[in-house]
Design an enzyme around this catalytic site. Structure first.
Site, PDB file in Angstrom:
ATOM      1  N   CYS A  94       0.825  -1.131  -0.001  1.00 18.95           N
ATOM      2  CA  CYS A  94       0.083  -0.018  -0.126  1.00 18.95           C
ATOM      3  C   CYS A  94       0.793   1.255   0.101  1.00 18.95           C
ATOM      4  O   CYS A  94       1.575   1.448  -0.907  1.00 18.95           O
ATOM      5  CB  CYS A  94      -1.008   0.121   1.207  1.00 18.95           C
ATOM      6  SG  CYS A  94      -2.445   1.270   1.142  1.00 18.95           S
ATOM      7  N   HIS A 152      -3.896  -4.694   0.009  1.00 14.93           N
ATOM      8  CA  HIS A 152      -3.498  -5.422   1.240  1.00 14.93           C
ATOM      9  C   HIS A 152      -3.593  -6.851   1.028  1.00 14.93           C
ATOM     10  O   HIS A 152      -4.620  -7.369   1.331  1.00 14.93           O
ATOM     11  CB  HIS A 152      -4.443  -4.738   2.333  1.00 14.93           C
ATOM     12  CG  HIS A 152      -4.190  -3.194   2.443  1.00 14.93           C
ATOM     13  ND1 HIS A 152      -3.258  -2.760   3.727  1.00 14.93           N
ATOM     14  CD2 HIS A 152      -4.932  -2.091   2.275  1.00 14.93           C
ATOM     15  CE1 HIS A 152      -3.100  -1.476   3.749  1.00 14.93           C
ATOM     16  NE2 HIS A 152      -4.077  -1.150   2.812  1.00 14.93           N
ATOM     17  N   GLU A 160      -2.660  -9.097   3.142  1.00  9.73           N
ATOM     18  CA  GLU A 160      -3.126  -9.646   4.575  1.00  9.73           C
ATOM     19  C   GLU A 160      -4.610  -9.257   4.950  1.00  9.73           C
ATOM     20  O   GLU A 160      -4.914  -9.857   5.790  1.00  9.73           O
ATOM     21  CB  GLU A 160      -2.285  -8.768   5.682  1.00  9.73           C
ATOM     22  CG  GLU A 160      -2.698  -7.198   6.089  1.00  9.73           C
ATOM     23  CD  GLU A 160      -2.301  -6.114   5.253  1.00  9.73           C
ATOM     24  OE1 GLU A 160      -2.576  -4.988   5.317  1.00  9.73           O
ATOM     25  OE2 GLU A 160      -1.877  -6.597   4.188  1.00  9.73           O
TER      26      GLU A 160
END
Length: 212
Positions: free
Chosen positions: A89, A194, A196
């Site tokens: 990001c 992202h 994650e």
């Protein structure tokens, strides 16, 4: 006798998540833990240099984040790293030449400038809301980072600024206009999204990076 705790295939050495006060570091660490790996959080230059893999996250505003990097000397360290490095990001955006956000000079790893989305009607004939906060698809995947990831798989995006498509682009997304969802140059990788927070697709991408 208890079994030895053997790391997953492809894992070796230390995984360091750079902790410089501008990252969503805990969510990344938890995602790595779920994959069966162990990562440490660190801003220590020697630990970062000695790591086998480095993750450079970022959430927030570009000029403030760059100021924190400069205060710790990480702005000069990161571009010299030789091991695989993944910017996420804002981390990816700071790896570019420049960002319009805060009129910020970046680390100059990816040869592109980061610009702001326009709220005016796009070439696709629709208005875009800023920031982009949504699941979006990625296409034109062209890197081992996307092994076992399908074309047009969905990932999670949260951003107001984007990097245009260049010859270092390894994945493309679209929000009114096409833009770079991921970059690669030598040992450096970056994702605008992202991983994650991107469910199984994101887990696969993180796993691929850790096994490079």
């Amino acid at each position: 006798m208890e079994k030895e705790n053997i790391p997953p295939s492809g894992a070796r050495g230390q995984i360091v998540i750079i902790d410089y006060g501008a990252g969503n570091i805990q969510s990344i660490k938890f995602a790595i833990d779920r994959l069966g790996y162990t990562a440490i959080l660190s801003h220590d230059p020697q630990e970062i240099k000695n790591a086998d893999k480095v993750i450079f996250p970022g959430v927030g505003e570009a000029s403030s984040a760059m100021k924190k990097l400069k205060e710790s000397g990480l702005d000069t360290l990161i571009p010299t790293l030789q091991q695989p490095v993944l910017g996420i990001c804002l981390g990816m955006q700071l790896m570019c030449n420049y960002s319009e956000e805060g009129n910020t000079d970046g680390l100059g790893i990816f040869d592109v400038n980061v610009v702001r989305f326009s709220e005016s009607s796009s070439p696709a004939g629709r208005d875009v809301k800023i920031p982009q906060i949504q699941w979006n698809s990625i296409s034109k995947l062209s890197s081992p980072l996307f092994k076992n990831v399908a074309e047009d798989a969905f990932i999670y995006m949260v951003h107001s600024y984007y990097a245009p498509v260049t010859d270092q682009t390894i994945a493309v997304s679209d929000y009114g206009i096409p833009y770079s969802a991921a970059f690669a140059k030598a040992n450096f990788y970056g994702t605008q999204f992202h991983p994650e927070k991107s469910s199984r697709v994101g887990e696969q991408i993180l796993k691929n990076f850790l096994q490079l």
